[in-house]
Scaffold this motif. Structure first.
Motif, PDB file in Angstrom:
ATOM      1  N   VAL A  65       0.820  -1.239  -0.029  1.00  0.00           N
ATOM      2  CA  VAL A  65       0.041  -0.028   0.190  1.00  0.00           C
ATOM      3  C   VAL A  65       0.899   1.116   0.083  1.00  0.00           C
ATOM      4  O   VAL A  65       1.760   1.359   0.849  1.00  0.00           O
ATOM      5  N   SER A  66       0.662   1.927  -0.985  1.00  0.00           N
ATOM      6  CA  SER A  66       1.655   3.382  -1.227  1.00  0.00           C
ATOM      7  C   SER A  66       0.749   4.531  -0.969  1.00  0.00           C
ATOM      8  O   SER A  66       1.452   5.838  -0.674  1.00  0.00           O
ATOM      9  N   VAL A  67      -0.512   4.436  -0.994  1.00  0.00           N
ATOM     10  CA  VAL A  67      -1.329   5.661  -0.769  1.00  0.00           C
ATOM     11  C   VAL A  67      -2.759   5.408  -0.043  1.00  0.00           C
ATOM     12  O   VAL A  67      -3.384   4.459  -0.450  1.00  0.00           O
ATOM     13  N   VAL A  68      -2.967   6.134   0.867  1.00  0.00           N
ATOM     14  CA  VAL A  68      -4.208   6.104   1.703  1.00  0.00           C
ATOM     15  C   VAL A  68      -4.594   7.670   1.776  1.00  0.00           C
ATOM     16  O   VAL A  68      -3.992   8.024   2.456  1.00  0.00           O
ATOM     17  N   ARG A  69      -5.700   8.230   1.074  1.00  0.00           N
ATOM     18  CA  ARG A  69      -5.975   9.227   1.359  1.00  0.00           C
ATOM     19  C   ARG A  69      -7.160   9.813   0.765  1.00  0.00           C
ATOM     20  O   ARG A  69      -8.019   8.945   0.117  1.00  0.00           O
ATOM     21  N   GLU A  70      -7.624  11.014   1.650  1.00  0.00           N
ATOM     22  CA  GLU A  70      -8.889  11.437   1.111  1.00  0.00           C
ATOM     23  C   GLU A  70      -8.817  12.577  -0.037  1.00  0.00           C
ATOM     24  O   GLU A  70      -8.067  13.454  -0.079  1.00  0.00           O
ATOM     25  N   GLU A  71      -9.470  12.604  -1.046  1.00  0.00           N
ATOM     26  CA  GLU A  71      -9.890  13.208  -1.916  1.00  0.00           C
ATOM     27  C   GLU A  71     -11.199  13.794  -2.298  1.00  0.00           C
ATOM     28  O   GLU A  71     -11.906  12.773  -2.829  1.00  0.00           O
ATOM     29  N   GLU A  72     -11.535  14.893  -2.352  1.00  0.00           N
ATOM     30  CA  GLU A  72     -12.830  15.351  -2.768  1.00  0.00           C
ATOM     31  C   GLU A  72     -14.081  14.499  -2.007  1.00  0.00           C
ATOM     32  O   GLU A  72     -14.984  13.921  -2.742  1.00  0.00           O
ATOM     33  N   GLY A  73     -13.917  14.157  -0.800  1.00  0.00           N
ATOM     34  CA  GLY A  73     -14.940  13.505  -0.298  1.00  0.00           C
ATOM     35  C   GLY A  73     -14.841  12.113  -0.173  1.00  0.00           C
ATOM     36  O   GLY A  73     -15.617  11.083   0.308  1.00  0.00           O
ATOM     37  N   ARG A  74     -13.867  11.257  -1.028  1.00  0.00           N
ATOM     38  CA  ARG A  74     -13.912   9.931  -1.194  1.00  0.00           C
ATOM     39  C   ARG A  74     -12.416   9.531  -0.855  1.00  0.00           C
ATOM     40  O   ARG A  74     -11.511  10.316  -0.807  1.00  0.00           O
ATOM     41  N   ILE A  75     -12.144   8.360  -0.442  1.00  0.00           N
ATOM     42  CA  ILE A  75     -10.937   7.712  -0.060  1.00  0.00           C
ATOM     43  C   ILE A  75     -10.243   6.833  -1.221  1.00  0.00           C
ATOM     44  O   ILE A  75     -10.846   6.062  -1.553  1.00  0.00           O
ATOM     45  N   ARG A  76      -8.873   7.336  -1.342  1.00  0.00           N
ATOM     46  CA  ARG A  76      -8.120   6.509  -2.466  1.00  0.00           C
ATOM     47  C   ARG A  76      -7.306   5.724  -1.788  1.00  0.00           C
ATOM     48  O   ARG A  76      -6.588   6.070  -0.827  1.00  0.00           O
ATOM     49  N   VAL A  77      -7.360   4.220  -2.289  1.00  0.00           N
ATOM     50  CA  VAL A  77      -6.054   3.367  -1.656  1.00  0.00           C
ATOM     51  C   VAL A  77      -5.344   2.985  -2.712  1.00  0.00           C
ATOM     52  O   VAL A  77      -5.905   2.372  -4.019  1.00  0.00           O
ATOM     53  N   SER A 164       4.626  -0.919 -11.744  1.00  0.00           N
ATOM     54  CA  SER A 164       3.280   0.128 -11.928  1.00  0.00           C
ATOM     55  C   SER A 164       2.654   0.275 -10.586  1.00  0.00           C
ATOM     56  O   SER A 164       3.127  -0.342  -9.456  1.00  0.00           O
ATOM     57  N   ARG A 165       1.317   0.889 -10.588  1.00  0.00           N
ATOM     58  CA  ARG A 165       0.636   1.061  -9.424  1.00  0.00           C
ATOM     59  C   ARG A 165      -0.896   0.911  -9.913  1.00  0.00           C
ATOM     60  O   ARG A 165      -1.239   1.222 -10.998  1.00  0.00           O
ATOM     61  N   ALA A 166      -1.591   0.291  -8.950  1.00  0.00           N
ATOM     62  CA  ALA A 166      -3.191   0.345  -9.044  1.00  0.00           C
ATOM     63  C   ALA A 166      -3.799   0.977  -7.708  1.00  0.00           C
ATOM     64  O   ALA A 166      -3.450   0.623  -6.702  1.00  0.00           O
ATOM     65  N   ASP A 167      -4.651   1.843  -8.306  1.00  0.00           N
ATOM     66  CA  ASP A 167      -5.605   2.473  -7.262  1.00  0.00           C
ATOM     67  C   ASP A 167      -7.154   2.318  -7.486  1.00  0.00           C
ATOM     68  O   ASP A 167      -7.578   1.858  -8.301  1.00  0.00           O
ATOM     69  N   VAL A 168      -7.715   2.168  -6.079  1.00  0.00           N
ATOM     70  CA  VAL A 168      -9.024   2.118  -5.918  1.00  0.00           C
ATOM     71  C   VAL A 168      -9.704   3.232  -5.250  1.00  0.00           C
ATOM     72  O   VAL A 168      -9.028   3.608  -4.251  1.00  0.00           O
ATOM     73  N   LEU A 169     -10.522   3.931  -5.928  1.00  0.00           N
ATOM     74  CA  LEU A 169     -11.453   5.205  -5.428  1.00  0.00           C
ATOM     75  C   LEU A 169     -12.419   4.465  -4.871  1.00  0.00           C
ATOM     76  O   LEU A 169     -13.465   4.330  -5.596  1.00  0.00           O
ATOM     77  N   LEU A 170     -12.665   4.501  -3.440  1.00  0.00           N
ATOM     78  CA  LEU A 170     -13.899   3.898  -2.721  1.00  0.00           C
ATOM     79  C   LEU A 170     -15.067   4.535  -3.108  1.00  0.00           C
ATOM     80  O   LEU A 170     -15.288   5.737  -3.229  1.00  0.00           O
ATOM     81  N   PRO A 171     -16.211   3.886  -3.070  1.00  0.00           N
ATOM     82  CA  PRO A 171     -17.563   4.464  -3.332  1.00  0.00           C
ATOM     83  C   PRO A 171     -17.737   5.475  -2.158  1.00  0.00           C
ATOM     84  O   PRO A 171     -17.092   5.564  -0.938  1.00  0.00           O
TER      85      PRO A 171
END
Length: 199
Positions: A65-77, A164-171
């Motif tokens: 896991v390289s990213v856990v952050r909030e952006e525009e009210g949603r969470i990106r992992v 590479s990297r893969a992100d999921v922008l949570l619901p």
């Protein structure tokens, strides 16, 4: 049984494997090097079966896991894939694919902040989004899904060649407290639950 391999393996593995025999006649060390290179490519493109859990958002990729952050009210992992990780990507949740958009860009190391400008494929689903981000060495992103496809949790949705990297922008219904992983933690695509919505 032979292990499953991601599409495109032949393109990268066949040249060094074919060259190994004639090179071995001319120079055994070069032949061995070509054989080792072909073997590494086969290993890199491995595509093992995975067993998704019944609930939760699963990791889209193997790696850390390289990213856990909030952006525009949603969470990106985000998950960074090392060269030794499986590079086949999995659907974090079931959903309907609304679009799969390729965006040209740079090829910065995928674990850095500059990778936000890298070449990528953004897959927008009805409840969440997945981004496939190329790294400094990767030049090929292979999405398996297109608009109007339906996917189940853990389905294969693409792969990226070489780093590479893969992100999921949570619901939108998920918040930071629902995330179960921290930066630096190792995860497995399609199996590790990265977020579980609170009841």
């Amino acid at each position: 049984m032979l292990p499953a391999l991601a599409p495109g393996t032949r393109r990268f593995a066949l040249p060094p494997l074919v060259a190994a025999l004639p090179l071995a006649v001319v120079s055994p060390p070069l032949g061995a090097l070509a054989l080792a290179l072909g073997g590494f490519v086969l290993y890199f493109f491995r595509d093992p079966e995975r067993s998704p859990p019944p609930n939760g958002v699963v990791s889209p990729a193997d790696g850390r896991v390289s990213v856990v952050r909030e952006e525009e009210g949603r969470i990106r992992v985000g998950v960074f894939m090392n060269v030794t990780d499986v590079h086949v990507l999995r659907a974090p949740l079931a959903g309907h694919v609304e679009s799969a958009t390729h965006r040209p860009g740079a090829h910065r190391p995928a674990f850095t902040k500059d990778s936000e400008r890298n070449e990528r494929v953004d897959v927008a689903l009805d409840s969440h989004d997945v981004s496939m981000i190329a790294g400094w060495f990767a030049r090929r992103i292979y999405p398996y899904v297109t608009a109007s496809d339906d996917v189940e949790r853990g389905d294969r949705i693409g792969h990226i060649a070489f780093g590479s990297r893969a992100d999921v922008l949570l619901p939108p219904s998920y918040d930071r407290e629902d995330v179960l992983v921290e930066t630096g933690e190792r995860v497995r695509a399609g199996e590790t639950v990265v977020a579980l919505e609170s009841a």
